[in-house]
Design a protein around this motif. Structure first.
Motif, PDB file in Angstrom:
ATOM      1  N   ARG B 134      17.716  -9.866   0.372  1.00 49.35           N
ATOM      2  CA  ARG B 134      17.414 -10.497   1.657  1.00 49.35           C
ATOM      3  C   ARG B 134      17.428  -9.542   2.850  1.00 49.35           C
ATOM      4  O   ARG B 134      16.556  -9.616   3.705  1.00 49.35           O
ATOM      5  CB  ARG B 134      18.359 -11.679   1.878  1.00 49.35           C
ATOM      6  CG  ARG B 134      17.992 -12.830   0.924  1.00 49.35           C
ATOM      7  CD  ARG B 134      18.794 -14.067   1.196  1.00 49.35           C
ATOM      8  NE  ARG B 134      18.706 -14.429   2.611  1.00 49.35           N
ATOM      9  CZ  ARG B 134      19.579 -15.219   3.219  1.00 49.35           C
ATOM     10  NH1 ARG B 134      20.590 -15.724   2.534  1.00 49.35           N
ATOM     11  NH2 ARG B 134      19.454 -15.500   4.505  1.00 49.35           N
ATOM     12  N   LEU B 135      18.410  -8.650   2.929  1.00 45.49           N
ATOM     13  CA  LEU B 135      18.420  -7.693   4.046  1.00 45.49           C
ATOM     14  C   LEU B 135      17.201  -6.761   3.982  1.00 45.49           C
ATOM     15  O   LEU B 135      16.481  -6.618   4.982  1.00 45.49           O
ATOM     16  CB  LEU B 135      19.742  -6.904   4.074  1.00 45.49           C
ATOM     17  CG  LEU B 135      19.802  -5.772   5.095  1.00 45.49           C
ATOM     18  CD1 LEU B 135      19.701  -6.288   6.524  1.00 45.49           C
ATOM     19  CD2 LEU B 135      21.083  -4.949   4.917  1.00 45.49           C
ATOM     20  N   PRO B 136      16.943  -6.126   2.813  1.00 36.87           N
ATOM     21  CA  PRO B 136      15.720  -5.310   2.739  1.00 36.87           C
ATOM     22  C   PRO B 136      14.460  -6.095   3.092  1.00 36.87           C
ATOM     23  O   PRO B 136      13.587  -5.576   3.807  1.00 36.87           O
ATOM     24  CB  PRO B 136      15.676  -4.853   1.271  1.00 36.87           C
ATOM     25  CG  PRO B 136      17.050  -5.027   0.743  1.00 36.87           C
ATOM     26  CD  PRO B 136      17.762  -6.010   1.605  1.00 36.87           C
ATOM     27  N   LEU B 137      14.373  -7.348   2.661  1.00 34.27           N
ATOM     28  CA  LEU B 137      13.175  -8.138   2.970  1.00 34.27           C
ATOM     29  C   LEU B 137      13.057  -8.445   4.459  1.00 34.27           C
ATOM     30  O   LEU B 137      11.953  -8.477   5.007  1.00 34.27           O
ATOM     31  CB  LEU B 137      13.166  -9.438   2.162  1.00 34.27           C
ATOM     32  CG  LEU B 137      12.660  -9.298   0.723  1.00 34.27           C
ATOM     33  CD1 LEU B 137      12.804 -10.613  -0.033  1.00 34.27           C
ATOM     34  CD2 LEU B 137      11.200  -8.827   0.697  1.00 34.27           C
ATOM     35  N   ALA B 138      14.193  -8.671   5.110  1.00 32.34           N
ATOM     36  CA  ALA B 138      14.158  -8.919   6.553  1.00 32.34           C
ATOM     37  C   ALA B 138      13.604  -7.691   7.272  1.00 32.34           C
ATOM     38  O   ALA B 138      12.757  -7.802   8.175  1.00 32.34           O
ATOM     39  CB  ALA B 138      15.556  -9.263   7.068  1.00 32.34           C
ATOM     40  N   LEU B 139      14.058  -6.510   6.863  1.00 34.01           N
ATOM     41  CA  LEU B 139      13.569  -5.273   7.478  1.00 34.01           C
ATOM     42  C   LEU B 139      12.090  -5.058   7.159  1.00 34.01           C
ATOM     43  O   LEU B 139      11.292  -4.715   8.031  1.00 34.01           O
ATOM     44  CB  LEU B 139      14.397  -4.071   6.980  1.00 34.01           C
ATOM     45  CG  LEU B 139      15.866  -4.046   7.442  1.00 34.01           C
ATOM     46  CD1 LEU B 139      16.656  -3.007   6.663  1.00 34.01           C
ATOM     47  CD2 LEU B 139      15.945  -3.755   8.941  1.00 34.01           C
ATOM     48  N   LEU B 140      11.735  -5.270   5.885  1.00 37.27           N
ATOM     49  CA  LEU B 140      10.346  -5.068   5.481  1.00 37.27           C
ATOM     50  C   LEU B 140       9.410  -6.035   6.187  1.00 37.27           C
ATOM     51  O   LEU B 140       8.268  -5.694   6.490  1.00 37.27           O
ATOM     52  CB  LEU B 140      10.202  -5.234   3.968  1.00 37.27           C
ATOM     53  CG  LEU B 140      10.595  -4.021   3.134  1.00 37.27           C
ATOM     54  CD1 LEU B 140      10.508  -4.349   1.651  1.00 37.27           C
ATOM     55  CD2 LEU B 140       9.672  -2.840   3.468  1.00 37.27           C
ATOM     56  N   GLY B 141       9.888  -7.266   6.444  1.00 41.95           N
ATOM     57  CA  GLY B 141       9.066  -8.253   7.135  1.00 41.95           C
ATOM     58  C   GLY B 141       8.651  -7.752   8.515  1.00 41.95           C
ATOM     59  O   GLY B 141       7.498  -7.908   8.928  1.00 41.95           O
ATOM     60  N   ALA B 167       4.193  -0.176  -6.869  1.00 36.17           N
ATOM     61  CA  ALA B 167       4.726  -1.340  -7.588  1.00 36.17           C
ATOM     62  C   ALA B 167       5.677  -2.138  -6.693  1.00 36.17           C
ATOM     63  O   ALA B 167       5.649  -3.372  -6.659  1.00 36.17           O
ATOM     64  CB  ALA B 167       5.444  -0.893  -8.859  1.00 36.17           C
ATOM     65  N   LEU B 168       6.523  -1.406  -5.960  1.00 33.87           N
ATOM     66  CA  LEU B 168       7.495  -2.084  -5.101  1.00 33.87           C
ATOM     67  C   LEU B 168       6.791  -2.788  -3.935  1.00 33.87           C
ATOM     68  O   LEU B 168       7.176  -3.903  -3.554  1.00 33.87           O
ATOM     69  CB  LEU B 168       8.514  -1.062  -4.576  1.00 33.87           C
ATOM     70  CG  LEU B 168       9.816  -1.641  -4.026  1.00 33.87           C
ATOM     71  CD1 LEU B 168      10.583  -2.386  -5.114  1.00 33.87           C
ATOM     72  CD2 LEU B 168      10.695  -0.543  -3.432  1.00 33.87           C
ATOM     73  N   ALA B 169       5.768  -2.144  -3.382  1.00 30.82           N
ATOM     74  CA  ALA B 169       5.008  -2.778  -2.293  1.00 30.82           C
ATOM     75  C   ALA B 169       4.372  -4.068  -2.799  1.00 30.82           C
ATOM     76  O   ALA B 169       4.435  -5.101  -2.122  1.00 30.82           O
ATOM     77  CB  ALA B 169       3.940  -1.824  -1.750  1.00 30.82           C
ATOM     78  N   ALA B 170       3.792  -4.030  -3.986  1.00 28.67           N
ATOM     79  CA  ALA B 170       3.162  -5.237  -4.544  1.00 28.67           C
ATOM     80  C   ALA B 170       4.181  -6.362  -4.676  1.00 28.67           C
ATOM     81  O   ALA B 170       3.899  -7.529  -4.413  1.00 28.67           O
ATOM     82  CB  ALA B 170       2.529  -4.918  -5.892  1.00 28.67           C
ATOM     83  N   ALA B 171       5.420  -6.008  -5.068  1.00 30.52           N
ATOM     84  CA  ALA B 171       6.444  -7.028  -5.311  1.00 30.52           C
ATOM     85  C   ALA B 171       7.103  -7.515  -4.029  1.00 30.52           C
ATOM     86  O   ALA B 171       7.428  -8.693  -3.892  1.00 30.52           O
ATOM     87  CB  ALA B 171       7.502  -6.481  -6.263  1.00 30.52           C
ATOM     88  N   MET B 172       7.345  -6.593  -3.083  1.00 31.29           N
ATOM     89  CA  MET B 172       8.183  -6.951  -1.935  1.00 31.29           C
ATOM     90  C   MET B 172       7.444  -6.984  -0.600  1.00 31.29           C
ATOM     91  O   MET B 172       7.885  -7.665   0.327  1.00 31.29           O
ATOM     92  CB  MET B 172       9.360  -5.979  -1.811  1.00 31.29           C
ATOM     93  CG  MET B 172      10.413  -6.147  -2.892  1.00 31.29           C
ATOM     94  SD  MET B 172      11.875  -5.133  -2.535  1.00 31.29           S
ATOM     95  CE  MET B 172      12.774  -6.124  -1.329  1.00 31.29           C
ATOM     96  N   ALA B 173       6.385  -6.212  -0.486  1.00 33.44           N
ATOM     97  CA  ALA B 173       5.738  -6.102   0.820  1.00 33.44           C
ATOM     98  C   ALA B 173       4.245  -5.871   0.644  1.00 33.44           C
ATOM     99  O   ALA B 173       3.725  -4.807   0.978  1.00 33.44           O
ATOM    100  CB  ALA B 173       6.377  -4.960   1.615  1.00 33.44           C
TER     101      ALA B 173
END
Lengths: 227, 227
Positions: B134-141, B167-173
């Motif tokens: 959740r913290l990484p996703l908040a920053l990535l958002g 791969a990580l960009a496809a999954a998370m951002a």
């Protein structure tokens, strides 16, 4: 007058080494919080009272392990510097980064002992400060001696930070401009942070292995400093 | 059909909360390695056998505490985002950084539980992965939605890193260019690393308080990403 070590001194050194070795084994098996002088004595077949003549308390033993860990990490950094004496600052920077990571991966429990969760009830004494400074000093040495290129504008240090940086530069890296020191500190935090998230499993699933992320971060920080 | 909670369910929730509260108290007092279901039961005046109906093992209780810690940290990040909904990306970035640090300083033992030294014998299960993101996703958002400015050249990602980033960009951002993701990951490492060195006493004597170093690092990472 040469320092002649008596048989008694040699025996004491040998036993001190064995006690620390057994303590490191316990550190790996059950964690720093569980470390007990009684258990160490039992494993070594010593009376607890005999062990207390070497380490008066669990905290004294912990302090010895912490100093050893910082010293080994500092030695690894210094060996990397010695091996790249004729290299470019960038090569030397890279070498120290990799030496730190390699040591941490080979000694994860010792790395955790110094950079991980604090041990409840334990406060590191003054004697740990000098060995703790060796890795930062190795990195700062490279930065101080390198002809730094102009770097992209960084935000101006706010509030108390310029004063803190000036005082720290005077103590650890005379002559280094405060902003270069700020970037070097930032890089050191990045190194400690990256080794930590790797060792503690936070890169699993994303960067596995993390070798290339690590190599890239070493270059990126060198670039940001102007190495 | 509305979910009607029975008195039994409410009692169970209440007791689950009390068990976790007591476990957090023990975590703070003596560390995660020492956490014992037996001791928790004793403090709450419960039979161990009754406690086992709530948490079948120490590891299950640890997992619950870890999920709670990540959830609280994620909530803090999301609240910071909600509070700066009309702000600039830079303001939102800053708000999430400070929310993470504030939560960690208020909950150092919980922070150590998730980002500190691993607990010997404990392996975090699958269920911790989503809350950990959740913290990484908040920053990535923030990074994904911001119109990123051109940033200084960064070294090209070597070896496997471009593939890992894609791969990580496809999954998370989705849509985030790999190099921007690399810089965002770097910033997250910097955030975790800086909170860690501050909480674990490594800034004492140099950056005390570390408020301005923290504020500067938040700006510096935003700058490097192009926010």
């Amino acid at each position: 007058m040469p320092a002649i070590r008596t048989a008694r001194e040699r025996a004491r050194e040998e036993l001190t080494r064995e006690i620390k070795q057994e303590a490191r084994r316990q550190l790996a098996a059950s964690g720093a919080q569980q470390l007990s002088l009684r258990a160490v004595a039992r494993e070594l077949g010593m009376a607890s009272s005999a062990l207390y003549r070497y380490f008066a308390s669990r905290d004294e033993l912990l302090t010895a392990l912490i100093i050893d860990a910082y010293t080994e990490l500092g030695d690894a950094a210094d060996q990397a510097l010695a091996a790249t004496e004729d290299g470019t600052p960038r090569e030397r920077w890279r070498a120290v980064w990799h030496a730190a990571r390699d040591w941490a991966r080979a000694n994860p429990h010792e790395y955790g002992l110094v950079f991980g969760t604090p041990i409840p009830g334990y406060a590191a004494p003054q004697a740990t400060i000098e060995p703790a400074g060796r890795l930062p000093l190795a990195l700062l040495g490279i930065v101080r001696e390198a002809p730094l290129r102009a770097t992209p504008t960084a935000p101006a240090p706010p509030g108390d930070l310029p004063g803190q940086l000036t005082a720290l530069a005077a103590a650890m890296a005379p002559g280094l401009p405060p902003l270069a020191l700020a970037r070097a500190v930032s890089a050191w935090v990045q190194l400690i942070g990256l080794i930590g998230v790797e060792l503690h499993g936070h890169l699993v699933g994303g960067f596995e292995p993390a070798d290339d992320l690590f190599a890239w971060t070493a270059e990126q920080t060198a670039e940001a400093i102007g190495l």
